[in-house]
Design a protein around this motif. Structure first.
Motif, mmCIF file in Angstrom:
data_model
loop_
_atom_site.group_PDB
_atom_site.id
_atom_site.type_symbol
_atom_site.label_atom_id
_atom_site.label_comp_id
_atom_site.label_asym_id
_atom_site.label_seq_id
_atom_site.Cartn_x
_atom_site.Cartn_y
_atom_site.Cartn_z
ATOM 1 N N ALA A 1 0.725 -1.179 -0.026
ATOM 2 C CA ALA A 1 0.037 -0.045 0.023
ATOM 3 C C ALA A 1 0.784 1.133 0.219
ATOM 4 N N LEU A 2 1.893 1.433 0.942
ATOM 5 C CA LEU A 2 2.866 2.138 1.026
ATOM 6 C C LEU A 2 4.049 1.726 0.060
ATOM 7 N N GLU A 3 4.294 2.109 -1.257
ATOM 8 C CA GLU A 3 5.568 1.572 -1.839
ATOM 9 C C GLU A 3 6.660 2.731 -1.994
ATOM 10 N N VAL A 4 7.578 2.078 -1.467
ATOM 11 C CA VAL A 4 8.902 3.112 -1.532
ATOM 12 C C VAL A 4 9.671 2.786 -2.875
ATOM 13 N N ARG A 5 9.973 3.769 -3.706
ATOM 14 C CA ARG A 5 10.396 3.217 -4.960
ATOM 15 C C ARG A 5 11.642 4.055 -5.357
ATOM 16 N N ASP B 1 20.079 -14.062 -7.035
ATOM 17 C CA ASP B 1 20.842 -13.072 -6.174
ATOM 18 C C ASP B 1 20.916 -11.641 -6.765
ATOM 19 N N ARG B 2 20.318 -10.761 -5.905
ATOM 20 C CA ARG B 2 20.202 -9.405 -6.321
ATOM 21 C C ARG B 2 21.676 -8.526 -6.445
ATOM 22 N N ALA B 3 21.719 -7.673 -7.694
ATOM 23 C CA ALA B 3 22.939 -7.306 -7.862
ATOM 24 C C ALA B 3 22.965 -5.929 -7.036
ATOM 25 N N THR B 4 24.199 -5.312 -6.707
ATOM 26 C CA THR B 4 24.626 -4.330 -5.993
ATOM 27 C C THR B 4 24.328 -3.061 -7.005
ATOM 28 N N ALA B 5 23.690 -2.055 -6.406
ATOM 29 C CA ALA B 5 23.622 -0.671 -7.204
ATOM 30 C C ALA B 5 24.938 0.114 -7.404
ATOM 31 N N GLY B 6 25.367 0.593 -8.472
ATOM 32 C CA GLY B 6 26.672 1.219 -8.618
ATOM 33 C C GLY B 6 26.505 2.540 -8.004
ATOM 34 N N ASP B 7 27.377 3.141 -8.070
ATOM 35 C CA ASP B 7 27.715 4.565 -7.572
ATOM 36 C C ASP B 7 26.813 5.642 -8.500
ATOM 37 N N GLY B 8 26.316 6.592 -7.909
ATOM 38 C CA GLY B 8 25.540 7.488 -8.702
ATOM 39 C C GLY B 8 24.520 8.179 -7.839
ATOM 40 N N THR B 9 23.760 9.000 -8.632
ATOM 41 C CA THR B 9 22.636 9.648 -8.204
ATOM 42 C C THR B 9 21.378 9.030 -8.232
ATOM 43 N N TYR B 10 20.551 9.233 -7.058
ATOM 44 C CA TYR B 10 19.113 8.278 -7.080
ATOM 45 C C TYR B 10 18.176 9.366 -6.515
ATOM 46 N N VAL B 11 16.810 8.707 -6.542
ATOM 47 C CA VAL B 11 15.731 9.620 -6.268
ATOM 48 C C VAL B 11 14.781 8.443 -5.614
ATOM 49 N N ALA B 12 14.239 8.978 -4.287
ATOM 50 C CA ALA B 12 13.324 7.805 -3.527
ATOM 51 C C ALA B 12 12.015 8.512 -3.403
ATOM 52 N N VAL B 13 10.959 7.761 -3.726
ATOM 53 C CA VAL B 13 9.653 8.441 -3.760
ATOM 54 C C VAL B 13 8.451 7.339 -3.102
ATOM 55 N N GLY C 1 13.328 -6.861 -8.389
ATOM 56 C CA GLY C 1 12.834 -7.048 -9.447
ATOM 57 C C GLY C 1 11.798 -8.143 -9.332
ATOM 58 N N SER C 2 11.202 -8.675 -10.521
ATOM 59 C CA SER C 2 10.332 -9.665 -10.458
ATOM 60 C C SER C 2 10.681 -11.091 -10.219
ATOM 61 N N ASP C 3 12.142 -11.343 -10.348
ATOM 62 C CA ASP C 3 12.879 -12.617 -10.272
ATOM 63 C C ASP C 3 13.293 -12.612 -8.571
ATOM 64 N N CYS C 4 12.723 -13.076 -7.634
ATOM 65 C CA CYS C 4 13.028 -13.028 -6.352
ATOM 66 C C CYS C 4 13.849 -14.322 -6.001
ATOM 67 N N ALA C 5 14.340 -15.205 -6.872
ATOM 68 C CA ALA C 5 15.003 -16.245 -6.393
ATOM 69 C C ALA C 5 16.392 -15.995 -6.696
ATOM 70 N N ARG D 1 14.514 1.818 -13.183
ATOM 71 C CA ARG D 1 13.798 1.446 -11.913
ATOM 72 C C ARG D 1 14.665 0.457 -11.099
ATOM 73 N N VAL D 2 15.100 1.023 -9.881
ATOM 74 C CA VAL D 2 16.222 0.202 -9.299
ATOM 75 C C VAL D 2 15.740 -0.579 -8.256
ATOM 76 N N TRP D 3 14.683 -0.260 -7.297
ATOM 77 C CA TRP D 3 14.405 -0.882 -6.306
ATOM 78 C C TRP D 3 12.922 -0.372 -5.945
ATOM 79 N N SER D 4 11.976 -1.452 -5.320
ATOM 80 C CA SER D 4 10.942 -1.415 -4.746
ATOM 81 C C SER D 4 10.397 -1.912 -3.818
#
Length: 231
Positions: free
Chosen positions: A150-154, A203-215, A197-201, A161-164
């Motif tokens: 209901a309260l989705e942090v994206r 391993d998840r990759a690490t996000a690289g350096d950079g600028t991100y936005v959270a909403v 992402g949709s594939d939860c089984a 789209r990096v993470w939700s």
């Protein structure tokens, strides 16, 4: 005494007598003719033909001049009444909205959603941290779902789209909370710097350096953007 004709003729003469009588008769006829001509030349209102032909205005009657002038305004013709349209059979009476009672679901227009980052730059292994708030501004207490779906942090980076928080959620996701007027619901969370992402089984990759936005998204609500950087 009877006058002797001979005596009459001897004084003035017969010719002189008749000439005088004819002159008197002619004078009477002339007077009668003048009077008759004057009467025939006068108009029905006593005006002469000579005055009428000269275009002279008649003398106003002093009694008529004292009367006030009256202007008559014609009465307007009454217009035919306009018939009101007959109500259609599909028309339904309006129903009054029921007053909201304590415990009813919150109206989205009464909710204020916000999120603040606890930092702007996260270097090394430090994880970005955020504080999420949801405030009821309505007149009575209401209830809202504050679960992960209901309260989705994206979190995004540009169009990526990096993470939700709604990805790979299992079990009970609904979390109904009572929200009193003006008292915020507060939740803290942190991002482990890994992609989702949709594939939860896998391993998840690490996000690289950079600028991100959270909403934060919640139905028709959306918080303002929180910008941060990974180093």
């Amino acid at each position: 005494m009877r006058m002797d004709p001979d005596t009459f003729r001897s004084d003035i003469g017969v010719d002189v007598y008749w000439r005088r009588r004819m002159a008197a008769l002619v004078g009477v006829l002339v007077v009668v003719a003048v009077v008759a001509w004057a009467c025939s030349a006068s108009g029905p209102d006593g005006e002469s033909g000579t005055d009428a032909s000269a275009g002279r205005s008649p003398t106003p009657d002093p009694i008529l001049a004292l009367l006030p002038a009256v202007t008559i305004t014609p009465s307007p013709t009454p217009s035919a009444p306009t018939a009101s349209p007959a109500p259609t059979a599909s028309a339904k009476p309006k129903t009054l909205a029921r007053a909201k009672r304590p415990g009813d679901a919150c109206d989205p227009s009464d909710l204020v959603l916000d999120m603040q980052g606890q930092g702007e730059v996260y270097a090394g292994d430090s994880r970005p941290r955020f504080i999420l708030t949801l405030v009821n501004t309505g007149k009575v207490m209401c209830t809202a779902d504050v679960g992960s779906r209901a309260l989705e942090v994206r979190i995004t980076s540009g169009t990526d789209r990096v993470w939700s928080s709604a990805d790979c959620v299992s079990g009970e996701t609904e979390d109904i909370r009572k929200l009193d007027r003006g008292i915020p619901y507060v939740r803290q969370f942190e991002w482990d710097r890994r992609r989702s992402g949709s594939d939860c089984a896998s391993d998840r990759a690490t996000a690289g350096d950079g600028t991100y936005v959270a909403v934060v998204h919640a139905s028709s609500l959306r918080s303002h953007k929180t910008v941060f950087h990974l180093r």
